[in-house]
Design a protein around this motif. Structure first.
Motif, PDB file in Angstrom:
ATOM      1  N   VAL A  29      64.650 -34.685 -13.511  1.00 57.15           N
ATOM      2  CA  VAL A  29      64.303 -35.975 -14.081  1.00 57.15           C
ATOM      3  C   VAL A  29      62.817 -35.939 -14.399  1.00 57.15           C
ATOM      4  O   VAL A  29      61.992 -35.710 -13.515  1.00 57.15           O
ATOM      5  N   LEU A  30      62.483 -36.124 -15.654  1.00 55.57           N
ATOM      6  CA  LEU A  30      61.088 -36.083 -16.061  1.00 55.57           C
ATOM      7  C   LEU A  30      60.485 -37.477 -15.974  1.00 55.57           C
ATOM      8  O   LEU A  30      61.073 -38.453 -16.429  1.00 55.57           O
ATOM      9  N   CYS A  31      59.314 -37.557 -15.369  1.00 58.52           N
ATOM     10  CA  CYS A  31      58.612 -38.830 -15.239  1.00 58.52           C
ATOM     11  C   CYS A  31      57.497 -38.891 -16.271  1.00 58.52           C
ATOM     12  O   CYS A  31      57.077 -37.879 -16.804  1.00 58.52           O
ATOM     13  N   LYS A  32      57.018 -40.110 -16.509  1.00 62.96           N
ATOM     14  CA  LYS A  32      55.894 -40.271 -17.413  1.00 62.96           C
ATOM     15  C   LYS A  32      54.665 -39.627 -16.792  1.00 62.96           C
ATOM     16  O   LYS A  32      54.447 -39.731 -15.594  1.00 62.96           O
ATOM     17  N   PRO A  33      53.859 -38.963 -17.597  1.00 66.48           N
ATOM     18  CA  PRO A  33      52.652 -38.342 -17.038  1.00 66.48           C
ATOM     19  C   PRO A  33      51.650 -39.402 -16.599  1.00 66.48           C
ATOM     20  O   PRO A  33      51.544 -40.462 -17.210  1.00 66.48           O
ATOM     21  N   LYS A  34      50.937 -39.105 -15.533  1.00 67.59           N
ATOM     22  CA  LYS A  34      49.923 -40.023 -15.040  1.00 67.59           C
ATOM     23  C   LYS A  34      48.589 -39.628 -15.653  1.00 67.59           C
ATOM     24  O   LYS A  34      48.192 -38.468 -15.597  1.00 67.59           O
TER      25      LYS A  34
END
Length: 68
Positions: A29-34
Motif C-alpha cells: 500500500v503506497l502512502c502519500k509522500p511526506k
C-alpha cells in the motif's frame, strides 16, 4: 482488489464435501509522500545567530576605535 474487479481466468469449482479455504495475498500500500523541510527551524536560527555574530565582529574590527 476485490474478486469482482479481477477478470475470471478459470471456472470456480466448489466441492460438495471436504474443506474449503481461501488464500489472500498481501499487497503493498503506497502512502502519500511526506514533505520535509530542507532546513529545520532550529538550524535556520543557529545560522542567523552565526551571521549576526560575524557581522558584529566585522563591525568592531573595522571601526575607527579598533584601529587605534
Amino acid at each position: 482488489m476485490s474478486v469482482q474487479s479481477q477478470p475470471q481466468l478459470f471456472k470456480e469449482v466448489l466441492p460438495k464435501t471436504g474443506m474449503v479455504f481461501t488464500e489472500e495475498t498481501l499487497e503493498m500500500v503506497l502512502c502519500k509522500p511526506k514533505i520535509l523541510p530542507l532546513k529545520s527551524v532550529t538550524l535556520e536560527k543557529l545560522e542567523q545567530m552565526q551571521t549576526e555574530a560575524q557581522e558584529k565582529l566585522r563591525g568592531t574590527a573595522t571601526s575607527p576605535e579598533a584601529a587605534q
